[in-house]
Design a protein around this motif. Sequence first.
Motif, short mmCIF file in Angstrom:
data_model
loop_
_atom_site.label_atom_id
_atom_site.label_comp_id
_atom_site.label_asym_id
_atom_site.label_seq_id
_atom_site.Cartn_x
_atom_site.Cartn_y
_atom_site.Cartn_z
N ALA A 1 4.32 121.50 118.37
CA ALA A 1 5.16 122.53 118.99
C ALA A 1 6.41 122.77 118.16
N ASP A 2 6.99 121.69 117.59
CA ASP A 2 8.16 121.86 116.72
C ASP A 2 7.82 122.66 115.47
N ILE A 3 6.66 122.37 114.87
CA ILE A 3 6.23 123.11 113.68
C ILE A 3 6.00 124.58 114.05
N ALA A 4 5.34 124.80 115.21
CA ALA A 4 5.09 126.18 115.65
C ALA A 4 6.39 126.91 115.95
N VAL B 1 -5.96 124.05 119.16
CA VAL B 1 -4.84 123.11 119.34
C VAL B 1 -3.54 123.78 118.93
N TRP B 2 -3.58 124.52 117.81
CA TRP B 2 -2.37 125.20 117.34
C TRP B 2 -2.01 126.37 118.25
N SER B 3 -3.00 126.97 118.89
CA SER B 3 -2.71 128.03 119.84
C SER B 3 -1.90 127.48 121.02
N ARG B 4 -2.27 126.30 121.50
CA ARG B 4 -1.49 125.67 122.57
C ARG B 4 -0.08 125.35 122.08
N ALA B 5 0.04 124.92 120.83
CA ALA B 5 1.36 124.60 120.28
C ALA B 5 2.21 125.87 120.16
N VAL B 6 1.61 126.97 119.74
CA VAL B 6 2.35 128.24 119.62
C VAL B 6 2.79 128.71 121.00
N ALA C 1 3.42 126.81 123.58
CA ALA C 1 4.53 125.93 123.97
C ALA C 1 5.81 126.32 123.24
N ALA C 2 5.69 126.69 121.97
CA ALA C 2 6.86 127.10 121.19
C ALA C 2 7.44 128.40 121.72
N ARG C 3 6.57 129.31 122.16
CA ARG C 3 7.06 130.57 122.74
C ARG C 3 7.89 130.29 123.99
N ARG C 4 7.41 129.35 124.81
CA ARG C 4 8.17 129.01 126.02
C ARG C 4 9.49 128.35 125.66
N LEU C 5 9.51 127.55 124.59
CA LEU C 5 10.75 126.92 124.15
C LEU C 5 11.71 127.94 123.56
N ASP D 1 11.95 131.33 124.02
CA ASP D 1 12.52 132.28 124.96
C ASP D 1 11.78 132.16 126.29
N PRO D 2 12.24 131.28 127.16
CA PRO D 2 11.52 131.06 128.41
C PRO D 2 11.52 132.28 129.32
N THR D 3 12.32 133.29 129.03
CA THR D 3 12.36 134.46 129.91
C THR D 3 11.22 135.43 129.62
N THR D 4 10.55 135.31 128.46
CA THR D 4 9.51 136.28 128.13
C THR D 4 8.14 135.88 128.66
N CYS D 5 7.90 134.64 128.96
CA CYS D 5 6.60 134.19 129.45
C CYS D 5 6.80 133.45 130.75
N PRO D 6 6.04 133.60 131.72
CA PRO D 6 5.03 134.62 131.95
C PRO D 6 5.67 135.93 132.40
N PRO D 7 4.85 136.96 132.67
CA PRO D 7 5.42 138.23 133.13
C PRO D 7 6.20 138.05 134.43
N PRO D 8 7.12 138.94 134.72
CA PRO D 8 7.94 138.81 135.90
C PRO D 8 7.12 138.78 137.19
N ALA D 9 7.71 138.20 138.22
CA ALA D 9 7.05 138.13 139.51
C ALA D 9 6.88 139.54 140.07
N GLY D 10 5.92 139.68 140.95
CA GLY D 10 5.67 140.99 141.55
C GLY D 10 4.57 141.75 140.84
#
Length: 179
Positions: free
Chosen positions: A37-40, A67-72, A74-78, A80-89
């Motif tokens: 995840a750090d590398i991603a 495996v790298w897709s899961r790491a990417v 996780a890195a996306r969530r790290l 910018d946690p506001t972009t994933c997942p889509p907003p509620a509603g």
Amino acid sequence: MQYGGPQRSWEYVVRNALEHHPTPTAAPTRSEADRRADIALDALRERGDVRGLAASLAREHGGSPDVWSRAVNAARRLADPTTCPPPAGGQARMPSYQLRDTTTRQLLAHDLADYAAAEAALDRLDDQLEHDLAANGEGAGRIRLRLDVEKVTACTTEAVGHHVLILGVDDPTDTLAAP
């Protein structure tokens, strides 16, 4: 200190337990997942969120693209946690556009409403760079900049346009010259 029997009995129990219930070798340890995840995350910051990033990391560092897709992810969530997942509603966010230098992967403009706004930002960037070159007396040379226009939708970024700015060359004011 012995617990409930001689040392050999405990060794026998442990040996049999390991034979019948092996440790999971297929699942990476948490530290290995964190390392990926750090590398991603570094790759996301360096290259941007581009299509095929997981496959590229798998080729560079070894391992499965899954495996790298899961790491990417996780890195996306790290990153910018506001972009994933889509907003509620259930309503997806409106896409936005951004400009990125193709060579350095530096983000030059972001949160642009549409493609036309991205082109207007390109024009402003071109004018500002031309002005800065003229102010520094460096207008004689030719400088080429390659820029990507990227569309950002929820968790993905895709290049939707490529532009080349050539600085230091006079822009034609009239393509049809009068005789």
